[in-house]
Structure formats: structure tokens, C-alpha cells
Design an enzyme around this catalytic site. Structure first.
Site, mmCIF file in Angstrom:
data_model
loop_
_atom_site.group_PDB
_atom_site.id
_atom_site.type_symbol
_atom_site.label_atom_id
_atom_site.label_comp_id
_atom_site.label_asym_id
_atom_site.label_seq_id
_atom_site.Cartn_x
_atom_site.Cartn_y
_atom_site.Cartn_z
ATOM 1 N N ASP A 190 4.382 7.717 0.678
ATOM 2 C CA ASP A 190 3.458 7.276 0.403
ATOM 3 C C ASP A 190 2.471 8.995 0.554
ATOM 4 O O ASP A 190 3.821 9.449 0.812
ATOM 5 C CB ASP A 190 2.787 6.203 1.260
ATOM 6 N N HIS A 251 -0.208 7.059 -4.452
ATOM 7 C CA HIS A 251 0.499 6.810 -3.178
ATOM 8 C C HIS A 251 1.350 8.446 -3.197
ATOM 9 O O HIS A 251 2.435 7.852 -2.634
ATOM 10 C CB HIS A 251 0.475 5.719 -2.936
ATOM 11 N N ASP A 314 -0.193 0.504 -6.944
ATOM 12 C CA ASP A 314 -1.211 -0.064 -7.160
ATOM 13 C C ASP A 314 -2.221 1.208 -6.504
ATOM 14 O O ASP A 314 -1.914 2.395 -6.762
ATOM 15 C CB ASP A 314 -1.348 -0.507 -5.047
ATOM 16 N N GLU A 315 -3.184 0.813 -6.454
ATOM 17 C CA GLU A 315 -4.235 1.797 -6.181
ATOM 18 C C GLU A 315 -4.047 3.170 -6.993
ATOM 19 O O GLU A 315 -3.788 3.837 -5.872
ATOM 20 C CB GLU A 315 -4.356 2.358 -4.699
ATOM 21 N N TRP A 381 -1.600 -9.177 -3.343
ATOM 22 C CA TRP A 381 -2.386 -8.440 -2.308
ATOM 23 C C TRP A 381 -4.254 -8.768 -2.306
ATOM 24 O O TRP A 381 -4.883 -8.085 -1.223
ATOM 25 C CB TRP A 381 -1.853 -7.129 -1.852
ATOM 26 N N GLU A 457 -1.404 2.995 9.352
ATOM 27 C CA GLU A 457 -2.438 4.259 9.496
ATOM 28 C C GLU A 457 -2.673 3.944 11.075
ATOM 29 O O GLU A 457 -2.673 4.907 12.085
ATOM 30 C CB GLU A 457 -3.562 3.779 8.466
#
Ligand code: TNX
Length: 750
Positions: A190, A251, A314-315, A381, A457
Site C-alpha cells: 500500500d 495505493h 481501488d481508489e 466494499w 491505519e
């Protein structure tokens, strides 16, 4: 105790009535069919374990013998015996993971048509054994026929944001397997750290595995390929498939920090410490990106026998691809209408590579953007609507959204995990419940199962178990049964769950409360000029240990249960313990003397209720680098205008206030900050106006400490700070100035 008495007690236990033993049957996940019979089987040192001659069956038998020894102290041997435990491969038991378990006073038989089923039968048998050590133990006579509802029963661990050592991972594999979780999704890369050794690209770990934290310390770690092989084999022996995740194209900051040529700008950047979504992504317009990723995957695939490989997806903010000439040229060449098309091109190209190696691609639900190939498995998700979209598109689906274990148990309790029906309509959160219902019914066979992700996190090896357990047990039963969602099923599960806690205790698992936080610390100034630290505890037997010198508290540091008075300023650190187990990293509080502490505060506009309450501004406690730490107050699209009444004319040497920048979370520094003072609260003198320097492209969290220092001390009763926000931001700041935040802490008056 005399030998005679011991023998008497042991003899007595063999005569215990069935009812007493029945109380001992508390299997999770609850088998599909369980029939209790008369009597029990006596397991002792004479018991033999017999297994088919193939290698895997022998391994399973050895696992059972070792488990019996560890749990009861009884050493059982291998070999055939009329009166033993028999493992049998029997094609009549249908289903890939199905098994039968029959315990009679004469014999224990586990049969299955596959080694998978055989192993789950062994795990069920272990749950029928008592926890205590003894020379002989009774196993209640039962007949069990069992098989899971869903084939994919997973847990995901993010080892990038925080690193977990191999022995921690292996302990979790033991536990997951005990509850028949069969998939471990290992989120290995990540933005904040690359955690898997790749021999061809050594900088991925020498550079990409380490970051410099805000306080200057280095944080990191990685797994060597030899360690990865060991973990994968450890999992295999426990019926668990390990699915690696190598994130792309987003990421990827840690990889870009190691090899800047992967990004469109090719700029050197550090491994980031900022959570959130980063715009610095793998460059789609550069052939070298694909060469790199295929070389990386070329080393990853042989380590993982799993048929599935997760590539994230993702993202992915597409800004960099929009700015990059070679990406735009590629877009035109391929006749794509926008950057979503490039995302689809990217994913399909990697999918094609994986398929050439016999692997199936798994990705987060964004892989559908621009249209994904239907062979891919989609991990949903972002809710039931995304899940329905993937199913309708023809993809197989794994559900993750309802099971985010980074949400603390006060927001996602055991009961909710247990009762969420992944084949339901998505509940109140879903936009199109009616439509979902129809899609879910028509595409039921594509629903592989679900997974609980633990994003890290805020999770780390000390607190992770309290987030995983007992919720993973509820997930395990939910997915094994597929039907266990009503009140009666919940009540029954909840009762069986209680019987699991002594087992978790015996394994020294730092499991959490069912629907509360482990602990929540609150601190406030007290009347004596110091502070009162209060602990809201999720367990009655939780104890807090603390220090005042900045060192990490241990089990021998001073302790308190509910509250303690802290007399002077300094660095307070506190750690929760329970039953000798440490439950978290220290919570730190920077305590400072502040003339404004505890004084009346007036705000023209209140802060958002999602973060710290306004009193955090005048509690003598400074905020840290994490805007969630309960010390920072946040204003969404509002300016700050704060006045403190010191209640009498006071000599003032300085006034300061801290502001946070965390651009990934849309937290911007203030455009302008004014310090003012007044005698009467009506007439104000402006003491100083600051316009802090702002770099919107830097994602690292930054603390702006703004301060007015009086050349000659002044006298005032009221102190006021006005901070105004940016109404316009540079064009390359994603999303513009709307929906941005000001975060502030502590109006510090000396
Ligand atoms: C979103 S879920 C992410 C993760 C974060 C998580 C925090 C997903 C596919 N991406 O990168 O860790 O939110 O909850």
C-alpha cells in the site's frame, strides 16, 4: 492432592451424566446437523489415531495428535486400533468441505471425501475436547453431518499501514482455522509500505518498506520470500488458502518511492505517512509500468499456490493520467473516451497476464469502472448496490463492506456481524433494495462468500486481536451456516460464544468486548490545576498502566481502573492490560500549562460533532498527528472564531494555536489567522495576523504552530483567535475548495 484422590476424581468424571456433558457441546460454527447420543468416548494415552496412507491424511492425523497433546496433555499415538480415532476418506460424503463425525463410546470416526472435509472434522473434534489438562478426557457421543454454505470465508489483514510479524500471523492462522475460516487475504502493499521481498527490485523493500513518521522515527518491516513460503505452508496445513494482494494502479506510493519511474511525473517522493487516497499512481501510459508489474507478479505467483490473486484496483484518482501526455496518447490510440477506460485497460491487461499463468484476478469493486471482464472476482466494499452491479455484470462476488473490522465494536458489534445476510438486499444503506433482491436471487450461485478486512491505519499487533475477536467467530458462523440471522439463532450463538472465551484465554488471545470499545480515555483539567484522566472500560477486569516521563508503560507501571489525577504537565502515556495481556499501543497525551484551561469558551460557529468537542481547545492537551485522536476539533466549510474569557484581567506573554494539514483527508491549513485581545469583550485589539505558507500537493500531515509573542506583556481578560479558510485552491487540488476542513487545537495562553 493424594494419588488416590486424583484417581477417584478421574474415575468420577467418567460417570458424569450426559446432561453435564451436553453443556460442554458449544461448537462454532454450529454444525448443520448435530445429534447428541448416549454416553461418551474416553480419550487417554491408549487412544490411537488411524488415517489413510496418503501424505495429507497423515499430516492431518499428526495435527490432531499434536492438538490433543497441547490441549489436554495426553500423548496419543498413531496406529490402527479398534478403540481409536479413525480418519476415513469416503466418497459417499458429498461436498468439497463436508465431513461426518461420529463419536460413540467405542470409537471416533471422521469421514469426508476430501482432505479439506477431513481436516474440518478434526477441528470440530477439537472443540468437543475440554480445555483443561487431564490424564483422560470424555468426548460426548454425537453424530455430526456438516458442510458450509459459502465456499469463501475470509479475513483480510492490512500489513502495510502497520506491520505484523510472522508469529503474529501464524497465531491468527491457528485461530481462523479453528473456526473454519478458509481464506487469508494478505494485503501486502500500500502507499505506506511495501512488505514482500522481490529479488529483482530490491529497493521495494530497502526503500519501500520504511517510512519516516512525523516524530522522525523510522517505521517498517517486510517478509522475505522464505518467510512468505513458511506462512503459506503453515496456512495450507490448516486448510487456509492465502491470497496475496499487490495493489495497483493506486495505493502505490511506497513502490513509487522505491522506483519513481513508475509514476507519470517520475518525481522522487518519500514513502508516505498520510492515510487516505493518494493521487500519485502507477503510470498507465508507460510500457515500463507493465514490465515492472509483470516481473513483480512473476516472483509473487510461485509463492502462492492460490488460484486467486488480488490486485487491489481501488481508489484510483485519475488526475495524473489526465495530465500525462503518454497516457492521453494511449487513450486516443485505444479509442477510449476517458480515463475510466484507461483503468479498465490497465486491469484487463493485468488480468490477461494472470490468466496466462493460470490465475484468476480478484479486485475491489472499482475494477468494474469502465467495464471489467466477467472472469474477475469482485470484492464488494462500497455496499450492496455495488455488489448487485457486479453480480448483474456476471462476476463472482466476495462481500466485504459490512464486515470492516477497523470499525470498533461499539459501531459494529458481534450481533451485527452475525446477523448480516450477504444474500439479503443490503438493508437501509442500499439505494435500490427492490432491484437488489431480484439480482441477488437470480445470481445466487455467483456469490462466493465474504471477508472481514482489518485495515490497519489504527490497528497494530497489540490491538488487532481485540478487533478480530470475537467478531471473526460471528463471521465464521454466519458464512458457514448462511442462514443464521434470526433472534433464536443469535441467542443460541451468543450462548455458545461464552464457552469459547476460556479457549481464547488459554491461547492468550487479547479478544475485545462484544459491542463496546476496549477502553476510551478522556482527559480534562481538574480544579487543582492538573488533569483528571478517565477510562471508560469495555471490560470490568481491564487495568490501565501509565507513565508521566514519556516511556512506554508496562505491567509494573502505576495503574488505575476508572480514573486518576495527573498533577503536572508532561507527557502522559497509558496502556490497557487485561489478564496480563497488553491490549494496545500507548495513548499519549501532551499536557501543557495553559491559562485558558477550563475557562469559558465562545465559538461563533460550533465544530463538527464528528470530532473533538469544543472543550478540546482549552483542555491543556495538545493534538497529535492523527486528526481522529479526539484532541482536534474540525470545522467543515466554516471559519473559526473563538473567544476565551479568562474571567479576570490577566498578564499575557503569548497566545498560540495549532492547525493541522492533512490534504488526503481534505484538511487544509487556514488562509489567515488573527490573534486579538480585549479588556471588556467589546473593543478588540488585533495583536497579529498570520498568513501561513501552504503546500497543497504535500500529503504528509503537518502541524502548523502559530503564535503571537508579546514584546511587552499585556493585560487582557478576553483572548480571541479568528482563522479563515481557503475559498479557492490551486487547480490541481482534487475536488476544489468545497467540502474542506479546518482542524484546530488548543488556544494556548501563557
Ligand atoms: C478504504 S476498502 C480502503 C483502504 C482503507 C480503508 C479504511 C478499500 C478497498 N480501500 O485503503 O484502509 O478504506 O477504512
Amino acid at each position: 492432592m493424594s494419588k488416590v484422590l486424583v484417581r477417584c476424581l478421574l474415575g468420577l468424571s467418567a460417570l458424569l451424566p450426559v446432561a453435564a456433558l451436553a453443556a460442554g457441546i458449544a461448537i462454532i460454527p454450529q454444525p448443520r446437523h448435530l445429534q447428541q447420543e448416549q454416553g461418551s468416548y474416553t480419550l487417554d494415552a491408549h487412544t490411537r489415531v488411524e488415517a489413510p496412507k496418503d501424505a495429507r491424511s497423515g499430516e492431518i492425523a499428526a495435527f490432531l495428535r499434536e492438538a490433543i497433546r497441547a490441549q489436554t496433555g495426553i500423548a496419543v499415538h498413531e496406529g490402527g486400533a479398534a478403540h481409536g480415532i479413525v480418519l476415513k476418506l469416503d466418497p459417499a460424503v458429498q461436498g468439497d468441505e463436508a465431513y461426518r463425525l461420529a463419536v460413540t463410546p467405542q470409537q471416533v470416526t471422521i469421514s469426508a471425501s476430501t482432505d479439506k472435509g477431513l481436516f474440518w472434522g478434526v477441528q470440530t473434534l477439537r472443540q468437543l475436547l475440554p480445555v483443561a489438562k487431564a490424564a483422560q478426557v470424555e468426548i460426548p457421543a454425537v453424530r455430526i453431518e456438516d458442510a458450509p454454505a459459502y465456499a469463501w470465508r475470509g479475513v483480510m489483514l492490512d500489513v502495510s499501514r502497520h506491520f505484523y510479524p510472522v508469529d503474529f500471523i501464524e497465531k491468527q492462522l491457528d485461530l481462523l482455522s479453528y473456526y473454519k475460516i478458509n481464506t487469508f487475504h494478505w494485503h501486502l502493499t500500500d502507499d505506506q509500505g511495501w512488505r514482500i521481498e522481490i529479488k529483482r527490485y530490491p529497493k521495494l523493500t530497502s526503500v519501500g518498506a520504511w517510512r519516516t513518521e512525523m516524530d522522525g522515527t523510522r517505521y517498517g518491516g517486510f517478509y522475505t520470500q522464505a518467510q512468505i513460503r513458511d506462512v503459506v505452508d503453515y496456512a495450507r496445513r490448516r486448510n487456509i488458502t492465502v491470497i496475496p494482494e499487490i495493489e495497483m494502479p493506486g495505493h502505490s506510493v511506497a513502490a513509487i518511492a522505491a522506483y519513481p519511474e513508475l509514476s507519470c511525473s517520475k518525481k522522487q517522493v518519500p514513502v508516505t505517512t498520510a492515510w487516505g487516497v493518494h493521487g500519485n499512481i502507477d503510470c498507465v501510459g508507460n510500457e515500463g509500468t507493465f514490465t515492472f508489474l509483470e516481473n513483480v507478479l512473476g516472483e509473487v505467483l510461485p509463492l502462492f499456490p492460490s488460484p486467486y490473486v488480488h490486485i487491489g484496483g481501488d481508489e484510483v484518482p485519475k488526475g495524473n493520467w489526465h495530465e500525462c501526455a503518454s497516457c492521453q496518447a494511449l487513450m486516443r490510440k485505444l479509442g477510449l473516451k476517458d480515463e475510466e477506460g484507461l483503468q479498465s485497460y490497465f486491469i484487463k491487461r493485468i488480468q490477461h497476464y494472470l490468466e496466462s499463468k493460470g490465475k484468476t484476478l480478484v479486485g475491489w469493486d472499482e475494477i468494474l469502472e469502465g467495464g471489467a471482464d466477467t472472469h474477475a472476482v469482485v470484492e464488494a466494499w462500497r455496499g450492496a448496490d455495488e455488489q448487485a452491479k457486479a453480480l448483474a455484470n456476471g462476476n463472482r462476488v466476495v462481500v466485504a463492506g459490512p464486515f470492516y473490522l477497523d470499525r470498533l465494536p461499539d459501531r459494529l458489534g458481534v450481533q451485527q456481524v452475525f446477523r448480516t445476510d450477504i444474500a439479503g438486499d443490503g438493508g437501509d444503506g442500499a439505494k435500490s433494495r427492490e432491484a437488489n433482491r431480484a439480482v441477488f436471487a437470480a445470481h445466487r450461485a455467483q456469490l462466493l462468500g465474504a471477508e472481514a478486512p482489518l485495515w490497519s491505519e489504527r490497528a497494530n499487533p497489540y490491538n488487532a486481536e481485540s478487533r478480530l475477536y470475537p467478531r471473526v467467530l460471528a463471521l465464521a458462523e454466519n458464512l458457514w451456516r448462511g442462514d443464521a440471522h434470526d433472534d433464536a439463532a443469535w441467542a443460541d450463538f451468543h450462548q455458545r460464544l461464552q464457552a469459547q472465551y476460556p479457549r481464547l484465554d488459554a491461547w492468550r488471545v487479547a479478544y475485545g468486548p462484544e459491542d463496546r470499545r476496549v477502553v476510551k480515555y478522556m482527559i480534562a483539567p481538574n480544579a487543582q490545576g492538573g488533569w483528571q484522566l478517565q477510562a471508560q472500560r469495555g471490560f470490568d477486569d481491564l487495568v490501565n498502566h501509565y507513565t508521566l516521563d514519556g516511556s512506554t508503560p508496562g505491567a509494573d507501571s502505576p495503574s488505575f481502573t476508572d480514573t486518576v489525577a495527573v498533577p503536572h504537565a508532561g507527557t502522559l502515556k497509558v496502556v490497557p492490560f487485561r489478564r496480563g495481556l497488553r491490549y494496545d499501543d500507548p495513548s499519549g497525551f501532551a499536557l501543557v500549562e495553559n491559562l485558558a484551561a477550563g475557562k469559558p469558551l465562545n465559538l461563533a460557529q460550533p465544530p463538527s460533532p464528528s470530532y473533538a468537542a469544543a472543550d478540546a481547545l482549552i483542555d491543556g492537551v495538545l493534538g497529535g498527528s492523527d486528526f481522529h485522536d479526539g484532541r482536534w476539533a474540525g470545522w467543515n466549510d466554516r471559519d473559526i472564531d473563538a473567544t476565551v474569557d479568562l474571567q479576570q484581567p490577566t498578564t499575557i506573554h503569548s497566545i498560540s494555536m495549532n492547525f493541522l494539514r492533512d490534504t488526503g483527508s481534505r484538511i487544509l491549513p487556514p488562509r489567515q489567522v488573527s490573534f486579538l485581545a480585549s479588556i471588556d469583550g467589546q473593543h478588540w485589539t488585533t495583536l497579529q495576523v498570520d498568513k501561513p505558507q501552504a503546500d497543497f500537493s504535500d500529503a504528509a500531515p503537518l502541524d502548523y504552530h502559530l503564535s503571537y509573542k508579546a514584546t511587552r506583556p499585556l493585560s487582557a481578560r478576553y483572548v480571541r483567535v479568528v482563522a479563515t479558510r481557503y475559498l479557492a485552491v490551486p487547480a490541481d487540488f482534487p475536488g476544489g475548495a468545497a467540502d474542506t476542513w479546518l482542524f484546530a487545537d488548543e488556544i494556548l495562553v501563557k
